[in-house]
Design an enzyme around this catalytic site. Structure first.
Site, PDB file in Angstrom:
ATOM      1  N   TRP A  10       2.147  -3.257  11.129  1.00 44.95           N
ATOM      2  CA  TRP A  10       1.924  -4.165   9.996  1.00 44.95           C
ATOM      3  C   TRP A  10       1.184  -5.395  10.489  1.00 44.95           C
ATOM      4  O   TRP A  10       1.182  -5.647  11.698  1.00 44.95           O
ATOM      5  CB  TRP A  10       3.263  -4.565   9.342  1.00 44.95           C
ATOM      6  CG  TRP A  10       3.126  -4.881   7.876  1.00 44.95           C
ATOM      7  CD1 TRP A  10       3.192  -6.108   7.302  1.00 44.95           C
ATOM      8  CD2 TRP A  10       2.894  -3.943   6.828  1.00 44.95           C
ATOM      9  NE1 TRP A  10       3.001  -5.987   5.943  1.00 44.95           N
ATOM     10  CE2 TRP A  10       2.817  -4.672   5.628  1.00 44.95           C
ATOM     11  CE3 TRP A  10       2.733  -2.558   6.770  1.00 44.95           C
ATOM     12  CZ2 TRP A  10       2.580  -4.080   4.387  1.00 44.95           C
ATOM     13  CZ3 TRP A  10       2.497  -1.951   5.535  1.00 44.95           C
ATOM     14  CH2 TRP A  10       2.427  -2.714   4.364  1.00 44.95           C
ATOM     15  N   ASP A  43      -2.629 -13.582   7.088  1.00 45.12           N
ATOM     16  CA  ASP A  43      -2.644 -14.372   5.855  1.00 45.12           C
ATOM     17  C   ASP A  43      -1.738 -13.763   4.789  1.00 45.12           C
ATOM     18  O   ASP A  43      -1.137 -12.709   5.008  1.00 45.12           O
ATOM     19  CB  ASP A  43      -4.082 -14.504   5.328  1.00 45.12           C
ATOM     20  CG  ASP A  43      -4.623 -13.204   4.745  1.00 45.12           C
ATOM     21  OD1 ASP A  43      -4.147 -12.103   5.144  1.00 45.12           O
ATOM     22  OD2 ASP A  43      -5.519 -13.254   3.882  1.00 45.12           O
ATOM     23  N   GLU A  65      -2.073 -10.206   4.044  1.00 44.53           N
ATOM     24  CA  GLU A  65      -1.661  -9.336   5.154  1.00 44.53           C
ATOM     25  C   GLU A  65      -2.819  -8.618   5.823  1.00 44.53           C
ATOM     26  O   GLU A  65      -2.661  -7.540   6.367  1.00 44.53           O
ATOM     27  CB  GLU A  65      -0.643  -8.291   4.660  1.00 44.53           C
ATOM     28  CG  GLU A  65       0.368  -8.847   3.695  1.00 44.53           C
ATOM     29  CD  GLU A  65       1.548  -7.931   3.468  1.00 44.53           C
ATOM     30  OE1 GLU A  65       1.400  -6.998   2.678  1.00 44.53           O
ATOM     31  OE2 GLU A  65       2.604  -8.143   4.096  1.00 44.53           O
ATOM     32  N   GLU A  66      -3.991  -9.188   5.741  1.00 47.75           N
ATOM     33  CA  GLU A  66      -5.166  -8.505   6.271  1.00 47.75           C
ATOM     34  C   GLU A  66      -5.885  -9.288   7.350  1.00 47.75           C
ATOM     35  O   GLU A  66      -6.439  -8.721   8.280  1.00 47.75           O
ATOM     36  CB  GLU A  66      -6.167  -8.245   5.134  1.00 47.75           C
ATOM     37  CG  GLU A  66      -5.632  -7.315   4.071  1.00 47.75           C
ATOM     38  CD  GLU A  66      -6.523  -7.278   2.841  1.00 47.75           C
ATOM     39  OE1 GLU A  66      -7.331  -8.212   2.677  1.00 47.75           O
ATOM     40  OE2 GLU A  66      -6.396  -6.336   2.061  1.00 47.75           O
ATOM     41  N   GLU A  78       0.963  -4.694 -10.273  1.00 47.83           N
ATOM     42  CA  GLU A  78       0.269  -5.612  -9.361  1.00 47.83           C
ATOM     43  C   GLU A  78      -1.155  -5.870  -9.835  1.00 47.83           C
ATOM     44  O   GLU A  78      -1.650  -6.985  -9.814  1.00 47.83           O
ATOM     45  CB  GLU A  78       0.253  -5.021  -7.951  1.00 47.83           C
ATOM     46  CG  GLU A  78      -0.393  -5.913  -6.905  1.00 47.83           C
ATOM     47  CD  GLU A  78      -0.465  -5.224  -5.549  1.00 47.83           C
ATOM     48  OE1 GLU A  78      -1.214  -4.226  -5.420  1.00 47.83           O
ATOM     49  OE2 GLU A  78       0.245  -5.669  -4.618  1.00 47.83           O
TER      50      GLU A  78
HETATM   51  C1  NOJ Z   1      -0.877  -3.644   2.170  1.00 46.76           C
HETATM   52  C2  NOJ Z   1      -0.939  -5.119   1.911  1.00 46.76           C
HETATM   53  O1  NOJ Z   1       0.217  -5.535   1.324  1.00 46.76           O
HETATM   54  C3  NOJ Z   1      -2.146  -5.447   1.070  1.00 46.76           C
HETATM   55  O2  NOJ Z   1      -2.216  -6.810   0.857  1.00 46.76           O
HETATM   56  C4  NOJ Z   1      -3.349  -4.989   1.801  1.00 46.76           C
HETATM   57  O3  NOJ Z   1      -4.494  -5.246   1.036  1.00 46.76           O
HETATM   58  C5  NOJ Z   1      -3.252  -3.514   2.124  1.00 46.76           C
HETATM   59  N1  NOJ Z   1      -2.034  -3.239   2.841  1.00 46.76           N
HETATM   60  C6  NOJ Z   1      -4.462  -3.049   2.915  1.00 46.76           C
HETATM   61  O4  NOJ Z   1      -4.490  -3.709   4.169  1.00 46.76           O
HETATM   62  C1  NOJ Z   2       0.488  -7.151  -1.165  1.00 41.36           C
HETATM   63  C2  NOJ Z   2       0.118  -8.578  -1.209  1.00 41.36           C
HETATM   64  O1  NOJ Z   2      -1.155  -8.727  -0.652  1.00 41.36           O
HETATM   65  C3  NOJ Z   2       1.113  -9.413  -0.442  1.00 41.36           C
HETATM   66  O2  NOJ Z   2       0.797 -10.762  -0.604  1.00 41.36           O
HETATM   67  C4  NOJ Z   2       2.506  -9.169  -0.934  1.00 41.36           C
HETATM   68  O3  NOJ Z   2       3.411  -9.869  -0.136  1.00 41.36           O
HETATM   69  C5  NOJ Z   2       2.841  -7.696  -0.901  1.00 41.36           C
HETATM   70  N1  NOJ Z   2       1.833  -6.931  -1.572  1.00 41.36           N
HETATM   71  C6  NOJ Z   2       4.175  -7.405  -1.574  1.00 41.36           C
HETATM   72  O4  NOJ Z   2       4.132  -7.784  -2.913  1.00 41.36           O
END
Ligand code: NOJ
Ligand code: NOJ
Length: 644
Positions: free
Chosen positions: A154, A212, A215-216, A438
């Site tokens: 992750w 960030d 999460e990327e 979402e």
């Molecule tokens: C899951 C993350 O929660 C989401 O924000 C991200 O865009 C995707 N993985 C792809 O990296």
């Molecule tokens: C993906 C989002 O990018 C992230 O900000 C969030 O924490 C997770 N989904 C879970 O909702």
């Protein structure tokens, strides 16, 4: 709640968009929609919390906020520190606004359950590390919804989590004080240790990169850094209130300096989402600074406060540039021009689920404007400068540079109408049962990705509260502490190692404070897509194994992986002075197979009281796979004090 009369302009905005079968009926007014959707959203958020009455997440532990009940495509049946903190912040503000309970759930009880759950989580050792001795475990972004650690690969750590959580705990403390002015002892004993762990983490790591909020991107995010600044400022204020000291909070002026000097893109007229980032091909036009200003919002703050406020010119300009980046991009927006609102997403280069508008971000586009409008009304004047002029001209063609005091009401109305436009679009793409996913498909308008997303519901509630004029208590954005910006930016940090301790009074587990020492394991080898590298070894954080697939838990990180130097690494705190036997393990996620190295390696952690961090630098010995590149010179030791 009293809702404002619907504005005629909205009908025009709405009809510019294609009609969908499943969307809210056009005959329902915005006010009717809001009144109904507000309750659905508040209840929807609570139904995703373990232990809540009538919840739809039975498997979740009490007080754990699940991101979404979706268990596949995508699996969001986890608890994220960020989503949970923002949701609980919304819920505690509801309590402060006078909502005592929702359905059968008392908001006070929910706050107590959140507190216990987070006290436990702070002590759960995980792939980011442990609480003791260096706090690294606090940076872990997500856990299983029963509070156990998630060992998969992750983007970690994510340093917004501890900062947001600290602010949420301080809001809970505020709610307690409002009910009981004599609560200093209980808040000091139960809440301060929890808050302080997170503040220590912020003071220690604000100056390092992390992933960030999306999460990327590994770098320094404006959102994360803003949340860190707010947490430390509030921390100083609360320390004083509780007659405690907060040494990590003294980093706040440095964070303010960092924020003020590095993120503004003058030519583009927007705040960069990330700097020092591993994603160099992106524009960095992003929802990140908008969410940052919403989090920094303080109704009492002026537009030039160091913690950038919604009414700040740079923020308004960033709002425009960010919204405009989606007008042409999503077919559903049909290239509608300002002052029409459009559906907006995280950032234009987004490819997650093919890149779509999100409910959170479209609601944020509205909420930021409600916040700004409230600040202008309160101040009784609007200063339009070169930076904010293009934003204003979009919604008020007569706008000119200068300070306006006469037509403030017209400007505020134009701003609120524009904000309502974003909410109207959310209305248009809300299915009849009120479920907010979402994302919204950029072409068809169908709901996409995780169903019933907790954060989407929370975002609806906060946007509507701001629209109705309900503002969270001041957090101190106008205080001298918040506006103390260091003259010279330095890459400082507060060394908090060995000061972290389990918040026992709040329900934390008693993790032992042993003498530990840090080893950074580094491995050079070229991996393909779907391949991950793990580390096993004969100590608990490494799974206590050299052969058992069930205990492969320590996932290595790729933050420093480049083509010329394919380096996997992971820092681990292990018992001081005890030799470690370890091996690297390759996980092929296509067929879920593990390949263990057939050699055992050794590392020699420094002894107790010695200040060295041992680093290994290995090359992979997997059958048929090797790295032939140069062995990059290995730093002997990093001399940092990590011991008590
Ligand atoms: C899951 C993350 O929660 C989401 O924000 C991200 O865009 C995707 N993985 C792809 O990296
Ligand atoms: C993906 C989002 O990018 C992230 O900000 C969030 O924490 C997770 N989904 C879970 O909702």
């Amino acid at each position: 709640m009293v809702f404002k009369a619907i504005l005629a302009a909205l009908a025009v905005v709405a009809s510019a968009h294609p009609v969908l079968e499943n969307r809210q009926s056009q005959s329902q007014s915005l006010e009717e929609y809001i009144a109904r959707q507000f309750n659905i959203s508040l209840e929807g958020a609570i139904r995703n919390i373990g232990g809540a009455n009538n919840n739809i997440v039975e498997a979740a532990g009490e007080g754990f906020v699940v991101a979404s009940p979706s268990t596949e495509a995508p699996n969001y049946f986890f608890t994220w520190t960020r989503d949970s903190a923002l949701t609980e912040l919304m819920l505690i503000d509801e309590l402060i606004f006078g909502t005592e309970s929702v359905g059968n759930n008392s908001l006070q009880v929910l706050a107590e359950q959140y507190t216990t759950a987070q006290a436990q989580l702070q002590t759960v050792t995980n792939p980011s590390g442990a609480l003791w001795p260096a706090g690294q475990g606090l940076g872990e972004p997500k856990f299983y919804s029963n509070g156990t650690r998630f060992n998969g690969a992750w983007g970690r750590p994510q340093n917004d989590g501890p900062a947001l959580r600290a602010s949420t705990f301080m809001e809970i403390a505020e709610a307690i004080f409002q009910r009981n002015p004599n609560a200093a002892t209980i808040v000091g004993n139960v809440y301060w240790p929890l808050i302080y762990n997170d503040l220590l983490y912020v003071g220690q790591y604000w100056n390092t990169t992390s992933y960030d909020l999306w999460e990327e991107v590994n770098g320094n995010s404006f959102f994360t850094t803003t949340a860190q600044h707010r947490a430390l400022v509030q921390g100083s204020i609360w320390a004083e209130r509780l007659n405690r000291t907060c040494e990590p909070c003294q980093q706040a002026p440095q964070i303010a300096c960092f924020l003020a000097n590095n993120f503004w893109n003058e030519t583009g007229g927007y705040i960069l989402a990330n700097i020092n980032a591993n994603q160099v091909t992106r524009s960095q036009i992003n929802a990140d600074p908008i969410l940052a200003a919403m989090h920094a919002f303080d109704i009492n703050a002026t537009c030039d406060a160091a913690a950038l406020q919604p009414c700040n010119s740079r923020i308004l300009s960033s709002h425009k540039i960010w919204v405009d980046s989606f007008r042409d991009l999503y077919p559903i927006n049909d290239n509608a021009t300002a002052p029409a609102a459009v559906l907006v997403g995280r950032y234009s280069e987004d490819v997650y689920y093919n890149g779509n508008p999100w409910y959170i971000t479209t609601l944020a586009a509205a909420e930021l404007l409600y916040d700004a409008a409230a600040q202008f009304s309160k101040q009784g004047s609007v200063t339009i400068d070169e930076t904010s002029l293009p934003f204003w001209q979009d919604i008020y063609p007569d706008a000119q540079e200068g300070t306006v005091t006469e037509s403030v009401d017209s400007l505020v109305t134009a701003m609120t109408d524009y904000a309502d436009g974003f909410v109207s679009l959310v209305q248009q793409y809300t299915p009849p049962n009120g479920t907010l996913n979402e994302q919204i498909n950029k072409t068809t308008g169908e709901p996409v990705s995780a169903i019933a997303l907790t954060w989407s519901y929370a975002a609806f509630v906060t946007a509507i509260e701001r629209r109705e004029g309900n503002f969270p208590p001041s957090w101190g954005a106008n205080s001298p502490t918040a506006n103390n910006v260091a003259n010279m930016c330095m890459s400082s940090s507060y060394n908090a190692t060995t000061q972290y301790s389990p918040a026992l009074a709040a329900g934390a587990m008693n993790v032992t404070e042993e003498c530990e020492s840090e080893v950074i394991f580094q491995l050079l080898w070229v991996t393909g897509s779907g391949e991950n590298t793990y580390l096993v070894g004969n100590t608990s954080i490494l799974g206590n194994t050299l052969e058992d697939t069930d205990n492969v838990i320590q996932v290595m990180r790729t933050n420093n992986y480049t083509d010329p130097e394919p380096k996997w690494f992971v820092p681990a705190w292990v018992p001081a002075g005890v030799p470690i036997e370890y091996k690297y393990v390759l996980l092929n996620s296509t067929d879920n197979s593990y390949t263990f190295e057939n050699v055992t390696r050794y590392a020699y952690p420094a002894s107790c009281g010695n200040n060295t961090v041992v680093t290994t630098l290995d090359t992979g010995s997997f059958p048929g796979r090797s790295y032939d590149g140069p062995l990059v010179e290995q730093p002997d030791v990093r001399s940092e004090v990590h011991f008590r």
